[in-house]
Design an enzyme around this catalytic site. Sequence first.
Site, mmCIF file in Angstrom:
data_model
loop_
_atom_site.group_PDB
_atom_site.id
_atom_site.type_symbol
_atom_site.label_atom_id
_atom_site.label_comp_id
_atom_site.label_asym_id
_atom_site.label_seq_id
_atom_site.Cartn_x
_atom_site.Cartn_y
_atom_site.Cartn_z
ATOM 1 N NE ARG A 52 -0.819 -11.503 -2.392
ATOM 2 C CZ ARG A 52 -0.278 -10.754 -1.430
ATOM 3 N NH1 ARG A 52 -1.007 -9.879 -0.774
ATOM 4 N NH2 ARG A 52 0.982 -10.904 -1.115
ATOM 5 C CG HIS A 63 -1.086 -6.573 5.675
ATOM 6 N ND1 HIS A 63 -2.047 -6.283 4.733
ATOM 7 C CD2 HIS A 63 0.053 -6.789 4.993
ATOM 8 C CE1 HIS A 63 -1.520 -6.338 3.525
ATOM 9 N NE2 HIS A 63 -0.243 -6.644 3.653
ATOM 10 C CG ASN A 99 10.541 -8.262 5.528
ATOM 11 O OD1 ASN A 99 10.390 -9.460 5.278
ATOM 12 N ND2 ASN A 99 9.661 -7.345 5.191
ATOM 13 C CG ASP A 135 2.816 2.333 -8.681
ATOM 14 O OD1 ASP A 135 2.041 3.256 -8.362
ATOM 15 O OD2 ASP A 135 3.975 2.251 -8.256
ATOM 16 C CD GLU A 170 4.075 -3.680 7.665
ATOM 17 O OE1 GLU A 170 4.187 -2.977 6.632
ATOM 18 O OE2 GLU A 170 3.722 -4.854 7.648
ATOM 19 C CG ASN A 189 1.205 8.664 0.317
ATOM 20 O OD1 ASN A 189 1.560 9.669 0.905
ATOM 21 N ND2 ASN A 189 1.806 7.493 0.443
ATOM 22 N N GLY A 227 -3.307 4.151 1.283
ATOM 23 C CA GLY A 227 -4.165 4.683 2.348
ATOM 24 C C GLY A 227 -3.649 6.011 2.902
ATOM 25 N NE ARG A 251 6.159 -8.766 7.399
ATOM 26 C CZ ARG A 251 5.676 -8.896 6.169
ATOM 27 N NH1 ARG A 251 6.485 -8.969 5.136
ATOM 28 N NH2 ARG A 251 4.381 -8.956 5.979
ATOM 29 C CG LEU A 296 -6.249 0.822 1.419
ATOM 30 C CD1 LEU A 296 -7.041 2.012 0.883
ATOM 31 C CD2 LEU A 296 -6.934 -0.498 1.032
ATOM 32 N N GLY A 297 -1.724 -1.052 0.665
ATOM 33 C CA GLY A 297 -0.397 -0.948 0.063
ATOM 34 C C GLY A 297 -0.450 -1.694 -1.253
ATOM 35 C CG ASN A 298 1.938 -4.183 -4.616
ATOM 36 O OD1 ASN A 298 1.095 -3.781 -5.425
ATOM 37 N ND2 ASN A 298 2.824 -5.111 -4.911
ATOM 38 N N GLY A 299 -0.132 -4.952 -1.148
ATOM 39 C CA GLY A 299 -1.119 -5.865 -0.561
ATOM 40 C C GLY A 299 -2.112 -5.031 0.244
HETATM 41 P P1 AMP Z 1 3.221 0.004 0.068
HETATM 42 O O1 AMP Z 1 3.061 -1.459 -0.238
HETATM 43 O O2 AMP Z 1 2.670 0.414 1.391
HETATM 44 O O3 AMP Z 1 4.618 0.522 -0.161
HETATM 45 O O4 AMP Z 1 2.301 0.791 -0.999
HETATM 46 C C1 AMP Z 1 2.514 0.678 -2.379
HETATM 47 C C2 AMP Z 1 1.343 1.314 -3.102
HETATM 48 O O5 AMP Z 1 1.172 2.669 -2.654
HETATM 49 C C3 AMP Z 1 1.549 1.398 -4.621
HETATM 50 O O6 AMP Z 1 0.385 0.977 -5.286
HETATM 51 C C4 AMP Z 1 1.767 2.879 -4.857
HETATM 52 O O7 AMP Z 1 1.296 3.276 -6.112
HETATM 53 C C5 AMP Z 1 0.919 3.490 -3.764
HETATM 54 N N1 AMP Z 1 1.323 4.871 -3.511
HETATM 55 C C6 AMP Z 1 2.471 5.319 -2.994
HETATM 56 N N2 AMP Z 1 2.480 6.679 -2.966
HETATM 57 C C7 AMP Z 1 1.296 7.090 -3.497
HETATM 58 C C8 AMP Z 1 0.694 8.369 -3.756
HETATM 59 N N3 AMP Z 1 1.328 9.505 -3.469
HETATM 60 N N4 AMP Z 1 -0.553 8.371 -4.301
HETATM 61 C C9 AMP Z 1 -1.184 7.244 -4.603
HETATM 62 N N5 AMP Z 1 -0.676 6.003 -4.374
HETATM 63 C C10 AMP Z 1 0.548 5.931 -3.840
#
Ligand code: AMP
Length: 409
Positions: free
Chosen positions: A236, A175, A7, A277, A379, A329, A327, A86, A204-207
């Site tokens: 964003r 995604h 990637n 974050d 992914e 965690n 999503g 990717r 639900l990640g950073n994106g």
């Molecule tokens: P990703 O882009 O999938 O790596 O997700 C990143 C996002 O996941 C960030 O906003 C992190 O704060 C959130 N995240 C990771 N672990 C946790 C957790 N245990 N509880 C809440 N948010 C989390």
Amino acid sequence: MHVLVLNSGSSSIKFSLFEMPDEREVSSGAIEKIGNHDAKVTLKFLSDESKLTQPILSHSDGLKIIANFLAKKVLTNQKLSAIGHRVVHGGETYSDPQIITDSVLRKIDDLSVLAPLHNPPNAEGIRVSQKIFPQADQVAIFDTAFHSTLPSRAYRYPIPSSLYQKYGIRVYGMHGTSHQYVTQQATNHLGKPTESVNLITIHLGNGCSMTAVKNGKSIDTSMGLSPLAGLMMGTRSGDIDPAIPFFLSEQAGMSPAEVDHLLNHESGLKGIADENDLREVLKQQEQGNENAQLALDMYCYRIKKYIGAYVAVLGRVDALVFTAGVGENSAFVREKCLTGLEALGIQLDSSKNDQQVSAVRELQATGGTIKILVVPTNEELAIAQQTFKLLREKKKKFCVFLPVFSSPE
Ligand code: AMP
């Protein structure tokens, strides 16, 4: 056989090496801050991890470090068979993985118009990798591909048709590799045929993005021409009134590049709570910070609105599927965006929601008619699977020896 997943971003290369068909990840790592004298290198082999800081000025230098590490420490005398890349944007041309030929690579270059931040570094990673691993099969996996099944009523914007015809302005969605992977995992879990499964997948990640999946296919998705549309994200904005950029230009004197930066990098959770974050936003909310409270309210409210819209679009929904960092965690986010949806048949069991388990799990209460699933995304594995499948189908022979390069000074 071994499949390497790459990637390549503008200043980073992430990699994972899988043994296929066992799907065992034997090595992974990343080179970050490429182009700097203090680039960060992380290399993992099984449970061993090394981290170092050194000058890495180009993707080529970065990939040579990865190639050396794999050849000396991981593969030793074994063969590297294939590389799955990717690639963010496949436009309307690519709805499936592609073996990379000169014409595929040229098309990826052409599609940079639609993904100016992503396709150029993806193409650079492919070119460098072709030089370093000349005999390995190189495959492109497109992040837009899963959404190629959107009907025109979902993918067209209500602007003059000539703009679609001339510039390709439409919803492409992103995604896709993650939405497709969790769709498959959820389908396996539900034990239904793919052709009859209806899901709302919530990445639900950073994106962040959501997809309505009908009969196993993406029929609507929240990201659009670019990843800026849809849900509120880490940095964003997601959906805003399209008149806001003109207002910012006229009233605040901002240039197109400044507006672009504002909406992509200074908005979302960061714009409201000064933190992108979600864990930090949650901490600040617990300490009574009102901006953090508002940011979480907005973030979850927007997810809830999309759930309502996608239930309406799908008619029948088998399951909601939460995935990616937040999503998977955040019990808090899941609970907040599902509260009040009982009339739709969505009812969360709070005690199940609070358990931390890193596997597919169900969170619905007894009375809920729509299942609520947490499905860990992967992914990298999805790219390795698709690469392996394509090459197996094409009956390619996998016999390429990994070359050894000296590290750049
Ligand atoms: P990703 O882009 O999938 O790596 O997700 C990143 C996002 O996941 C960030 O906003 C992190 O704060 C959130 N995240 C990771 N672990 C946790 C957790 N245990 N509880 C809440 N948010 C989390």
